[in-house]
Design an enzyme around this catalytic site. Sequence first.
Site, PDB file in Angstrom:
ATOM      1  N   ALA A 157       0.857  -1.185   0.000  1.00 28.84           N
ATOM      2  CA  ALA A 157       0.000   0.000   0.000  1.00 28.84           C
ATOM      3  C   ALA A 157       0.890   1.230   0.000  1.00 28.84           C
ATOM      4  CB  ALA A 157      -0.912  -0.007   1.221  1.00 28.84           C
ATOM      5  N   VAL A 179       4.127  -1.348   3.615  1.00 27.62           N
ATOM      6  CA  VAL A 179       4.118   0.084   3.313  1.00 27.62           C
ATOM      7  C   VAL A 179       5.082   0.360   2.163  1.00 27.62           C
ATOM      8  CG1 VAL A 179       4.466   2.414   4.192  1.00 27.62           C
ATOM      9  CG2 VAL A 179       3.556   0.626   5.706  1.00 27.62           C
ATOM     10  N   LYS A 180       4.539   0.905   1.091  1.00 31.30           N
ATOM     11  CA  LYS A 180       5.313   1.172  -0.117  1.00 31.30           C
ATOM     12  C   LYS A 180       5.821   2.620  -0.063  1.00 31.30           C
ATOM     13  CE  LYS A 180       4.719   0.259  -5.095  1.00 31.30           C
ATOM     14  NZ  LYS A 180       3.685  -0.064  -6.106  1.00 31.30           N
ATOM     15  N   VAL A 181       7.144   2.766  -0.081  1.00 29.15           N
ATOM     16  CA  VAL A 181       7.792   4.059   0.165  1.00 29.15           C
ATOM     17  C   VAL A 181       8.704   4.411  -1.014  1.00 29.15           C
ATOM     18  CG1 VAL A 181       9.337   5.306   1.727  1.00 29.15           C
ATOM     19  CG2 VAL A 181       7.774   3.573   2.650  1.00 29.15           C
TER      20      VAL A 181
END
Length: 219
Positions: A60, A86-88
């Site tokens: 996400a 968590v996509k950073v």
Amino acid sequence: MRFFIDTADLDQIKEAKELGILDGVTTNPSLMAKSGITGAKNIEDHYKKICEVVDGDVSAEVIATDFKGIVSEGEYLATLAPNIVVKVPMIKDGIKAISHFSSKGIKTNCTLVFSAGQAILAAKAGATYISPFVGRIDDINWDGIALIRDIAEIYAVQMYDTEILAASIRNAKHIVDSARAGADIATCPLHTITGLFKHPLTDIGLEKFLADHRKGNPS
């Protein structure tokens, strides 16, 4: 190699699961919009629906680009479901945030990786996954598969735990080449993965088998 589906389309995700090839999902705001999902609450609810279907990790993506914003948004996304990653983005504050998330036990996917140097930084920060963009690198006349190979070699030598999630996969050959180069995962649309089924000799062979069967078993 594991397969992640790069989509927000629940029907495609369910189809991939029924085929027995679904290991996870990557998505982003653009893919959400493409599936008609807009608005923060609707997007959050859709992430939850995806996570109910998928046993593996679901990336996400954060929208913020500053450290505090990435951390705030990422920590909230991580509460939506236990398999949220968590996509950073690969930026300075992104790497700082990945280090923070790693210390908290929150899984991360460092996206928009285009060099081996960036891959080293992400691994040092403790990223769970990195996403090198194979197709986009090819678009500028560089070699996306060569980058996968370089990162895989570096990670093996340095014994980094970060997994290589080959992204921007455009065709079945990209999948095969990424697997050969050492990618742990390929993420792409379902139609790209099902392209692996196709070979003219398979079609010709099957038709011959069926024709021979009909000859031996006339109606």
